[in-house]
Design a protein around this motif. Structure first.
Motif, short mmCIF file in Angstrom:
data_model
loop_
_atom_site.label_atom_id
_atom_site.label_comp_id
_atom_site.label_asym_id
_atom_site.label_seq_id
_atom_site.Cartn_x
_atom_site.Cartn_y
_atom_site.Cartn_z
N MET A 35 32.43 48.76 -8.77
CA MET A 35 32.27 47.44 -9.09
C MET A 35 31.91 47.29 -6.84
O MET A 35 32.52 48.16 -6.28
N SER A 36 31.04 45.98 -6.55
CA SER A 36 30.76 45.24 -5.18
C SER A 36 31.95 45.38 -4.63
O SER A 36 32.65 44.56 -5.00
N LYS A 37 32.18 45.81 -3.22
CA LYS A 37 33.20 45.50 -2.89
C LYS A 37 32.80 43.78 -1.68
O LYS A 37 31.80 43.68 -1.06
N GLN A 38 33.67 42.94 -2.43
CA GLN A 38 33.18 41.92 -1.12
C GLN A 38 33.86 42.16 0.51
O GLN A 38 35.16 42.20 0.72
N LYS A 39 32.95 41.59 1.11
CA LYS A 39 33.86 41.31 2.45
C LYS A 39 34.52 39.84 2.74
O LYS A 39 34.28 39.13 2.41
N PRO A 40 36.00 40.33 3.04
CA PRO A 40 36.60 39.04 2.96
C PRO A 40 36.46 38.02 3.91
O PRO A 40 36.12 38.57 5.23
N THR A 41 36.01 36.58 4.04
CA THR A 41 36.35 35.60 5.00
C THR A 41 37.40 34.82 4.63
O THR A 41 38.51 35.11 3.94
N ILE A 42 37.76 34.41 5.78
CA ILE A 42 38.26 32.93 5.63
C ILE A 42 37.31 31.26 5.84
O ILE A 42 36.56 31.82 5.64
N PRO A 43 38.05 30.64 5.11
CA PRO A 43 36.88 28.59 4.49
C PRO A 43 36.99 28.58 6.21
O PRO A 43 37.43 28.75 7.83
N GLN A 44 35.93 28.46 6.07
CA GLN A 44 34.79 27.83 7.66
C GLN A 44 36.13 26.57 8.01
O GLN A 44 36.75 26.03 7.47
N GLY A 45 36.11 26.83 9.89
CA GLY A 45 37.43 25.40 10.36
C GLY A 45 38.88 25.95 10.58
O GLY A 45 39.44 25.71 10.84
N THR A 46 38.95 27.46 9.94
CA THR A 46 40.55 28.00 10.32
C THR A 46 40.23 29.27 10.95
O THR A 46 39.52 29.40 11.27
N ARG A 47 41.26 29.42 11.43
CA ARG A 47 41.42 30.73 12.13
C ARG A 47 42.40 32.00 11.39
O ARG A 47 43.52 31.65 11.51
N ASP A 48 42.28 33.74 11.90
CA ASP A 48 43.38 33.79 11.64
C ASP A 48 44.32 34.08 13.25
O ASP A 48 43.80 33.81 14.11
N PHE A 49 45.63 34.39 13.46
CA PHE A 49 45.86 34.78 14.62
C PHE A 49 46.55 35.91 15.14
O PHE A 49 47.62 35.62 14.65
N GLY A 50 45.98 36.79 15.80
CA GLY A 50 47.77 37.72 15.88
C GLY A 50 48.30 37.91 17.51
O GLY A 50 48.49 36.41 17.41
N PRO A 51 49.08 38.74 17.18
CA PRO A 51 50.20 38.44 18.08
C PRO A 51 50.33 37.98 19.50
O PRO A 51 50.80 37.65 19.52
N ALA A 52 48.83 38.77 20.48
CA ALA A 52 48.25 38.36 21.18
C ALA A 52 48.19 36.79 21.25
O ALA A 52 48.77 35.92 22.11
N GLU A 53 47.88 36.15 19.86
CA GLU A 53 47.48 34.77 20.43
C GLU A 53 48.60 34.05 20.22
O GLU A 53 49.00 33.06 20.57
N MET A 54 49.72 34.48 18.71
CA MET A 54 50.71 33.97 19.01
C MET A 54 51.94 33.61 20.04
O MET A 54 52.64 32.60 19.77
N LEU A 55 51.53 34.77 20.59
CA LEU A 55 52.81 34.57 21.41
C LEU A 55 52.08 33.50 22.75
O LEU A 55 52.99 32.25 23.18
N GLY A 56 50.65 32.62 22.93
CA GLY A 56 50.72 31.34 23.56
C GLY A 56 50.97 30.87 22.61
O GLY A 56 51.49 29.57 23.41
N ARG A 57 50.41 30.49 21.69
CA ARG A 57 51.09 29.87 21.10
C ARG A 57 52.70 29.11 20.39
O ARG A 57 53.19 27.78 20.57
N GLU A 58 53.35 30.18 20.30
CA GLU A 58 54.47 29.81 20.35
C GLU A 58 55.08 29.38 21.60
O GLU A 58 56.28 28.85 21.81
N TYR A 59 54.42 29.87 22.79
CA TYR A 59 55.07 29.59 24.41
C TYR A 59 54.89 28.00 24.09
O TYR A 59 55.55 27.17 25.01
N ILE A 60 53.73 27.05 23.59
CA ILE A 60 53.29 25.88 23.77
C ILE A 60 54.56 24.95 22.46
O ILE A 60 54.92 24.09 23.11
N PHE A 61 54.61 26.20 21.49
CA PHE A 61 55.22 25.15 20.16
C PHE A 61 57.06 25.05 21.01
O PHE A 61 57.31 23.75 21.23
N ASP A 62 57.32 26.06 21.99
CA ASP A 62 58.77 26.29 22.27
C ASP A 62 58.57 25.38 23.76
O ASP A 62 59.78 24.39 23.44
N THR A 63 58.34 25.40 24.32
CA THR A 63 57.93 24.39 25.76
C THR A 63 58.02 23.48 25.20
O THR A 63 59.02 21.90 26.05
N LEU A 64 57.21 22.57 24.24
CA LEU A 64 57.13 20.79 23.66
C LEU A 64 58.32 21.01 23.47
O LEU A 64 58.94 19.50 23.35
#
Length: 467
Positions: A1-30
């Motif tokens: 069975m061939s392995k399929q490389k995982p992807t996410i839908p175009q126009g969406t993004r994953d957020f790791g811990p570093a990105e989430m720190l910034g996003r939570e800063y925005i949410f918490d501040t507002l």
């Protein structure tokens, strides 16, 4: 069975811990700003009935709603109805038969639906904030995503312009607290736009007229005039040039010229819009804003079909596109069976704000270096004391971790550096026997030895001044 490389839908993004720190800063501040002005939190489902959403955003907005195909044999209904798949406009006629639900397009229409369904539980005026994702079937590009977060504040049950003033103050304080300068908040009024449409004999096709006008930033003036001509609108170029010249003036100078221009034909609706703008700008001028510039933009249209009064849009010099939008809507709850409940609100675009703060390097200041502690794990008897101290640190509100296994110290220190720890605490056999510990400030390499009983006070004092 061939392995399929995982992807996410175009126009969406994953957020790791570093990105989430910034996003939570925005949410918490507002969130802090919203609460300070008395707004209460709610949440609504990500899925709404398609009938709730359609017809509220204009023709273009309806096309961008993510429809959800009915589960099961979704073609069963059209087949039973002997649907002709080859008829003209078949795709639009088929949609109600195969799709009953959709992902929410924004937070305002679901909020209006919520108000109608819960009206007997609410005290009006009702002020709510909502921080949740929305979805639009748009073409992804820089700053434009198919899944993104909105941070909304709305008040319903009041017609007073003081609500608009409060939203201006929230906008100013929100961007100031985020550390985002260089923001311009543009204001207009849909009644003024109706007055302009009336002046050009387009009042009976107002929404279509301003939908074209709203494309000015995308297609330019020539593109707008071309589409107006194609759709049968007759707009005098000389008068439009006068409006452009007026739009560049400060509000105090623009107002009398607009009144003169709209005086012909007793333009009541246009002058109502000017009256509201005059009142609002007068109140705004009572106190200087701390982080935003405020300007009148008589061509600002905000294409959403439900706006009826003041409209807002904010942007910055280093980002093309809006980072905040909103406006007054008098009739939105009426379409759900609750007429006469006016509302007004604004929405901060969290994802675009994140991109700007990231590009400006503001998130570099948020790294939690100096505020996290890693306890080095040597195993055996020292491990027991290390775990005991770790639990003491947590009990005193100090963010701390024990490395999960007795690995080589070099490996543990490397982990501490890469994971953003500020301090490493070492308790080996010698420290265990002496009742001491070594504390290393990772940003400088400086190391102190102290009694274990003094550790908590030392960390609290040092963290208060750590970079």
């Amino acid at each position: 069975m061939s392995k399929q490389k995982p992807t996410i839908p175009q126009g969406t993004r994953d957020f790791g811990p570093a990105e989430m720190l910034g996003r939570e800063y925005i949410f918490d501040t507002l969130r802090r700003v919203f609460k300070r002005y008395g707004y209460q939190p709610i949440e609504t489902p990500c899925i709404e009935q398609l009938s709730v959403l359609t017809g509220k955003y204009g023709e273009e907005g309806d096309r961008l709603i993510f429809k959800i195909v009915n589960s099961g044999d979704y073609l069963d209904a059209p087949l039973k109805a002997n649907f002709d798949f080859h008829q003209a406009g078949a795709s639009l006629k088929l949609l109600p038969l195969i799709s009953e639900k959709a992902l929410r397009y924004d937070l305002t229409v679901p909020f209006a639906r919520y108000v109608v369904m819960n009206q007997h539980l609410l005290t009006f005026p009702f002020k709510r904030y909502q921080i949740q994702p929305v979805w639009r079937a748009d073409r992804p590009q820089k700053g434009r995503y198919r899944e993104f977060y909105q941070c909304d504040v709305d008040v319903v049950g009041s017609n007073g312009l003081l609500s608009e003033l409060e939203l201006v103050r929230i906008c100013d304080e929100g961007f100031q607290q985020l550390g985002l300068d260089g923001v311009t908040l543009r204001l207009n009024n849909r009644k003024l736009l109706e007055g302009i449409a009336t002046h050009f004999c387009a009042a009976d096709r107002f929404v279509e007229f301003i939908t074209i006008l709203d494309k000015m930033d995308k297609v330019g003036e020539d593109g707008v005039f071309k589409e107006w001509e194609e759709k049968g609108f007759s707009v005098d170029a000389t008068t439009f040039a006068q409006l452009k010249a007026i739009s560049a003036l400060p509000f105090q100078e623009a107002l009398p010229q607009l009144r003169t221009l709209l005086a012909a034909g007793d333009n009541v609706i246009g002058n109502q819009g000017l009256d509201e703008l005059e009142t609002l700008f007068g109140w705004i001028g009572m106190r200087e804003t701390s982080s935003i510039q405020i300007a009148l933009d008589i061509f600002l249209a905000r294409g959403l079909g439900y706006y009826t009064g003041t409209i807002f849009e904010a942007g910055t010099h280093d980002f093309r596109g809006s980072i905040l939008g909103g406006g007054r809507y008098d009739n939105l709850t009426g379409v759900f069976g609750l007429p006469g409940v006016s509302g007004v609100g604004i929405s901060f675009g969290a994802d675009r704000i994140y991109d700007i703060l990231r590009d400006r390097g503001i998130f570099e200041k948020l790294k939690n270096v100096g505020q996290k502690v890693l306890l080095i794990n040597f195993g055996d008897a020292a491990q027991l004391k290390t775990v005991e101290i770790w639990m003491d640190l947590l009990a005193h509100g100090i963010a701390a971790e024990v490395y999960p296994e007795a690995a080589k110290p070099a490996k543990q220190f490397k982990y501490a550096d890469q994971a953003g720890f500020g301090f490493a605490i070492v308790i080996g056999d010698q420290e265990l026997a002496e009742g001491t510990c070594n504390v290393k400030l990772l940003s400088t390499g400086h190391q102190d030895t102290m009694p274990q009983a003094a550790l908590i006070d030392y960390l609290k004092l040092t963290m208060a001044v750590a970079p």
